[in-house]
Structures are given as structure tokens and as C-alpha cells.
Design an enzyme around this catalytic site. Structure first.
Site, PDB file in Angstrom:
ATOM      1  CE  LYS A 188      -4.704  -0.453   1.631  1.00  0.00           C
ATOM      2  NZ  LYS A 188      -5.698   0.016   2.607  1.00  0.00           N
ATOM      3  CD  GLU A 203     -19.641  -4.306   7.314  1.00  0.00           C
ATOM      4  OE1 GLU A 203     -18.783  -3.435   7.068  1.00  0.00           O
ATOM      5  OE2 GLU A 203     -19.774  -5.365   6.632  1.00  0.00           O
ATOM      6  NE  ARG A 241     -20.877  -4.866   4.109  1.00  0.00           N
ATOM      7  CZ  ARG A 241     -20.259  -5.380   3.048  1.00  0.00           C
ATOM      8  NH1 ARG A 241     -20.469  -4.865   1.856  1.00  0.00           N
ATOM      9  NH2 ARG A 241     -19.433  -6.380   3.174  1.00  0.00           N
TER      10      ARG A 241
END
Length: 629
Positions: A284, A370, A398
Site C-alpha cells: 500500500k 458487519e 449489510r
């Protein structure tokens, strides 16, 4: 300085004749363009920098848009935008009227699906592959998914089906060891073993030898992967077998910044007659030291100094609502050892960093899951704890089924602290928290609070933890009012509003932080001789019936909310008036029946006539004052 290669790229077809060296130079130019733009607009920097070579390699081999390149979440797709005809518009990234920070089909035929939430791309990709096969077509399907997103439940379900369906497609696992916060969970350990196994170097060296001797490795991959038990890779890298046992051929971990290697392996994978997973290890923020040093901060960042990476945004004068929640929750946890905090890969974003350090045993990060977070909370509550689920409004969608069945039906002591409620700004329609008031208020046994400032937020949290049962507390992104949090918060009486200003002509019933707007509206109305009562409703459910009945005695009852008007808090007020047999003039203001684009929150409120001036104009027009300007 010579002309940039990037300026000669009008579409992916322009990559076809470029050498690997030229593609490498192009990748560097793409990074420079991403940094130049996001330093002004802000954006998802670290993930987009890490995925550049993957995207360049894919577009150099695919024939998009006939072939399909999909992205999971989509915040790593900036290079994709630059290569698909949006270079000249790239400076408008994430701005009002500009291009979206995520793939958006209405923006470009190269954007396959509206990508903004995690773990859905594998299902969409398999659907596309199945549709292609039903039509007897030969297009290629490639999807890029991160190591955090692939741990989501929907991705697991899709992987299981992909292995069973055996439709030709390529899954590129972008393994950078990070989501927003550092990844957690068993699959993350599995991928870590794949990266660090002692057999890694030998396997990769063997793969390189095979490529050097054979040119491409399609037949080799087929011979490795058709039978997992007999696979050569089971000997070389036994930890990769989780994917092979699902029926998906898996490559060894590949250097995600080696364009030559990526193109050669990808070309072979695209020729296979079944599903292949390319395990690509990236870094990243690669190419930009500040992002490499702090990838979590540069996951999503505002404007910054390009040389140093330091934020160009002044430090907030007051606590944000998120900060205030974090402080209030720590205070509650000191008073009650049963308080447990749960997040879904958003420790910092939801204000739980301090809690995790002070109460590590009572802090749980479930990763991008979630639904599992809410199911876990129900189990903790059943066991006698007081779980607090801190989650962004858009992501709580979700977990709707778990909210209803696991928490509300048995009336468990679970508190949903819903951050980023309302419009969130630059991330646009996939991230606006428009729906939570509407769907939370319709759930039996659920009580819903919309605090107007940080003090009210502390009171709401204390009330929810004191009274028990399922509670939802919603609050916006951004700075609060600058007030001190109460040391000993009181318990709010359910369904009891707070009158902020008396008035006789109009009643402004405000939900959440729009109470501040309503006070400004009252000042504007006063200039036209209109006396306005302002009520901070506090409770979305149960509503203050007495306050609503008193409001009905004025000429006009106005509700103001930062959620959808369809089924929202204003609808609840209309239902209450009807139940009481009252028929005053009413005006329901909020987010209309549309998806709202990206832009600064102030711009979006102005567009929707939800800033103080817009609300005042709507009220005056309803009163028959036709020239309020």
C-alpha cells in the site's frame, strides 16, 4: 522534459503496443498523477498507489469494455480511471460535478458495476461469466479483490460457488495486508503463511524457470490445478490449498509490482477453461514514502502537502462527533465492566482506538463482516454483556437481517452507534448514510435517537446503556459544537423532545444535527415577521407526541432531517398527527427519493435546499410568501 506516455493514452487499446519498460514508465506517471490530484482533492491514496501495476497489466491484455475488469470496493481504481478516457477529468476527482472516486457505470462504459462496499465483486463477476457462457461468448472476466474484502461472508459464498460453477474467470487477490485498519482473522493468517512460507522462494523460482523455458505457463497451471490432491502446488505451497480445495486454481504469491511477471502469469490465466486466483502481493502506498509509512491514514485522506504528506486541513476547533462518541464510550466502560465495543475493520474511523488500548479484552474487531458483528453482539448480549456496535451508516445496511432477527426480536441489550449518518460528502452515493432512520424506525422493539450535538450524544449513549433493549444512535460526520461532555450524564426520558426556541407561527421539528440549521432558519424567518418554534426532537422512535400535538397548533408543522423522506422521521410525525386526528399544514424536508452525488456536504445541502437558506425559502413559500429573496 519529454512528453508523458500517459498523455498519449486515450483508452486501454493504446497500451497494446507498449513494451514492459514503457508500461513501467507509464505506471510511474500514473502514480505521479494520482498524487498530484489527490493532494488537492483528497482521496484513497495508499490503495490506489498499490494497485497501479495490476491495473496496467490487466488493461494491456484485456479488450475492455468487451472484456470486463471489476473492482471490489473500488477505491483502488484511480489508475483504471486514468487509462479509460478520464485523464482530462481526473483533476475533478470526488468533487461536486466531477468524476466519482469509485467505479460508476453511468460515468463510463469501462466501469462494470457501482463499487463502493466490500466483498461483492466475486458474485458480480461470476454472474457476468455465467451470462457470457449462456450466450456462447468468449469475453474475459477479471476481478480485483483485496485480502480484507475476500474475508467477507459474501466473498466466501461466491468463492464456494465459483469453484462449483467452473466458469472461466480470473480473480486477482490484491494482498497488501491492510483494509482500512490492519486485517484480522483466520484467512489473514492463512494469507500470511502463504507470503512467508519457507517454500515461497523455491516455488516462485520454479515458476520463473518454467516461464523462462516455456514462455507461458497455461498448460503448467492446468496440470497443477485440475486435481487438488494431486497438485504439485500441494507439495510446493500447502497453505494455498484452501482455494484449490474449492476448485479454484491458485498461483504462488506473485510480486504485484513486477509488470513483466504479472503480464506473463495473467496471460496464461486468461487462457484457462476454469476459475483461477492470482495471488498478488503488493505494498500500500508504494512510490510515496508518507503513504508507505502510514497506509491507514492515507487510506482515505483530505488534501495534503505533496512533499511531506502533512494534512492541509486545519485541525478541528472542536471534537468531531466520532471523537465525542469514543470519549463517551470510554467513560461508560469505566463505569460498567459489561460494556464491550465491536467494530468491523473500522477501529480508527469509528473512534474506538482509545477504547481498544484502555480495554483490549472488551474490544472486538471482526474484520469486514458487519452481519457477523451484529450476530456476535447478540451473543454477547445473551451472555449478559452490553455490546456497542460502532459502524458507518452505509455499512450497517449489510447487517439488516441480523439487526431484526438476532437483536430486535429477542429485545437484546445491543446499542448501534451509527456514524456518518446523513450525507458524508466526497465519497458519494455508495457512502451517504441516508437510509438508517427509515429502516431502524420500522423495526419493532427498536428505539432510535438522533442527538443534535456531542452533549446529546453522550446522554443518548448513557440512556441506551441504562435502559437496555436494542437502541440505535445516529450522528453525522464532522465537527460537533465544542461543548464539554457531561461527567455524569443523565438518562433521557423516552420520547421527550427539547424545545430550543418558542414561536407561534411555525413549528420546526428538527432531527439530529439539523437542530442547529433550524435555529438559523428561525432567525431568517424572524426577518419576515414569522415566529418559529424550534424543537430538537431527540427521539426518532418513540416520538414526543405532546410536542407534536403542540406543534399542530401553529400555522405550519415543518420536519427537517438528513435522511430520506420516504419512511423517515418526518413520515413518523405525519403518522403521529394522523393517529391523533390532527390535520395541520405540514412540510416534510429531507433527502428526496434519489441517490445523491459526491461533493462537499455544504454543497449537497444547498443543492437539496437543506441548508438554512433553502429551508427558510421552502417554509416561506409554503406560507404563501412568494418572494422571500
Amino acid at each position: 522534459m519529454g512528453a508523458r506516455l500517459l498523455d498519449s493514452i486515450s483508452g486501454p487499446q493504446d497500451l497494446k503496443g507498449l513494451s514492459v519498460r514503457q508500461l513501467q514508465d507509464l505506471s510511474q506517471e500514473i502514480r505521479e498523477e494520482i498524487l498530484a490530484t489527490t493532494s488537492v482533492t483528497g482521496g484513497h491514496v495508499a490503495s490506489s498507489l498499490g494497485a497501479v501495476e495490476i491495473i496496467v497489466a490487466a488493461h494491456s491484455l484485456l479488450d475492455c469494455p468487451k472484456d470486463k475488469l471489476l473492482f471490489d470496493v473500488g477505491h483502488q481504481a484511480y489508475a483504471h480511471k486514468l487509462l479509460t478516457g478520464r485523464r482530462d477529468q481526473f483533476s475533478t476527482l470526488r468533487t461536486y460535478g466531477g468524476i466519482s472516486g469509485f467505479p460508476k457505470p453511468s460515468e463510463s462504459p469501462y466501469d462494470v458495476h457501482p463499487s463502493g462496499h466490500a466483498s461483492d465483486s466475486l458474485s458480480v463477476a461470476l454472474g457476468l461469466a455465467k451470462s457470457r457462457d449462456l450466450r456462447g461468448e468468449t469475453s474475459k472476466i477479471v476481478t480485483v479483490i483485496g485480502d480484507a474484502s475476500i474475508s467477507g461472508g459474501m466473498a466466501f459464498e461466491a468463492l464456494n460457488h465459483i469453484g462449483q460453477a467452473q466458469c472461466p474467470m480470473v480473480v486477482i487477490l490484491n494482498d497488501n495486508e491492510m483494509s482500512i485498519s490492519r486485517n484480522v482473522g483466520g484467512l489473514m493468517r492463512h494469507l500470511g503463511m502463504m507470503r512467508t512460507t519457507n517454500h515461497y522462494r523455491e516455488a516462485r523460482d520454479g515458476l520463473q524457470d518454467a516461464m523462462e523455458s516455456a514462455g507461458r505457463i497455461g498448460r503448467g497451471l492446468v496440470s497443477w490445478g485440475r486435481s487438488a490432491k494431486d497438485s504439485m502446488k500441494q507439495f510446493l505451497i500447502p497453505h494455498s490449498m484452501i482455494f484449490e480445495q474449492l476448485g479454484i486454481v491458485c498461483t504462488t504469491p506473485l510480486d504485484g509490482h513486477d509488470l513483466g511477471l504479472l503480464r506473463e502469469v495473467m496471460a496464461a490465466c486468461l487462457e484457462m477453461n476454469g476459475p483461477v486466483l492470482m495471488h498478488v502481493v503488493t505494498k500500500k502506498g508504494v512510490g510515496y514514502p508518507p503513504a508507505m509509512a502510514n497506509p491507514e491514514r492515507f487510506h482515505g485522506v483530505g488534501p495534503y502537502d505533496l512533499k511531506t504528506g502533512a494534512s492541509n486541513k486545519p485541525a478541528p476547533a472542536a471534537l468531531t462527533f466520532t471523537d465525542a462518541f469514543g470519549k463517551a464510550l470510554c467513560a461508560e466502560a469505566r463505569r460498567d465492566a459489561r460494556v464491550v465495543a465491536i467494530t468491523a475493520a473500522m477501529k480508527g474511523g469509528t473512534g474506538l482506538s482509545d477504547f481498544s488500548r484502555e480495554f483490549p479484552k472488551r474490544f472486538v474487531d471482526v474484520g469486514i463482516a458487519e452481519g457477523h458483528a451484529v450476530g456476535l453482539a447478540s451473543g454477547l448480549a445473551t451472555g449478559g454483556d452490553k455490546p456497542v456496535v460502532a459502524v458507518y451508516s452505509t455499512f450497517l445496511q449489510r447487517a439488516f437481517d441480523q439487526i431484526v432477527i438476532n437483536c430486535a426480536l429477542p429485545k437484546l441489550d445491543v446499542v448501534f452507534c451509527i456514524d456518518r449518518a446523513g450525507l458524508v460528502g466526497d465519497d458519494g452515493p455508495t457512502h451517504h448514510g441516508m437510509l438508517d432512520m427509515a429502516y431502524m424506525r420500522m423495526i419493532p422493539n427498536m428505539r432510535v435517537l438522533a442527538p443534535s450535538n456531542e452533549v446529546e450524544l453522550a446522554l443518548a449513549l448513557h440512556t441506551a446503556l441504562s435502559l437496555g433493549g436494542p437502541f440505535a444512535i445516529r450522528y453525522p460526520r464532522g465537527e460537533a459544537s465544542g461543548w464539554e461532555l457531561p461527567e455524569y450524564p443523565e438518562v433521557l426520558q423516552p420520547g421527550c423532545a427539547n424545545v430550543l426556541r418558542e414561536g407561534e407561527d411555525v413549528a420546526l421539528l428538527a432531527f439530529g444535527h439539523f437542530a442547529k440549521n433550524a435555529l438559523e432558519v428561525a432567525d431568517i424567518l424572524a426577518g419576515f415577521g414569522v415566529s418559529a418554534r424550534v424543537i430538537d426532537m431527540r427521539w426518532v422512535k418513540p416520538l414526543d407526541m405532546q410536542a407534536i400535538a403542540q406543534a399542530a397548533e401553529t400555522k405550519l408543522v415543518v420536519t427537517v432531517e438528513d435522511g430520506v423522506v420516504a419512511g423517515g422521521a418526518g413520515s413518523g410525525v405525519l403518522e403521529a398527527l394522523n393517529e391523533m386526528g390532527l390535520r395541520p399544514e405540514t412540510l416534510v424536508l429531507g433527502i428526496p427519493d434519489t441517490f445523491v452525488p459526491q461533493g462537499k456536504i455544504s454543497q449537497l445541502h444547498h443543492q437539496l435546499n437543506l441548508d438554512a437558506e433553502g429551508i427558510a425559502v421552502s417554509v416561506l413559500q409554503k406560507l404563501g410568501i412568494t418572494d422571500p429573496q
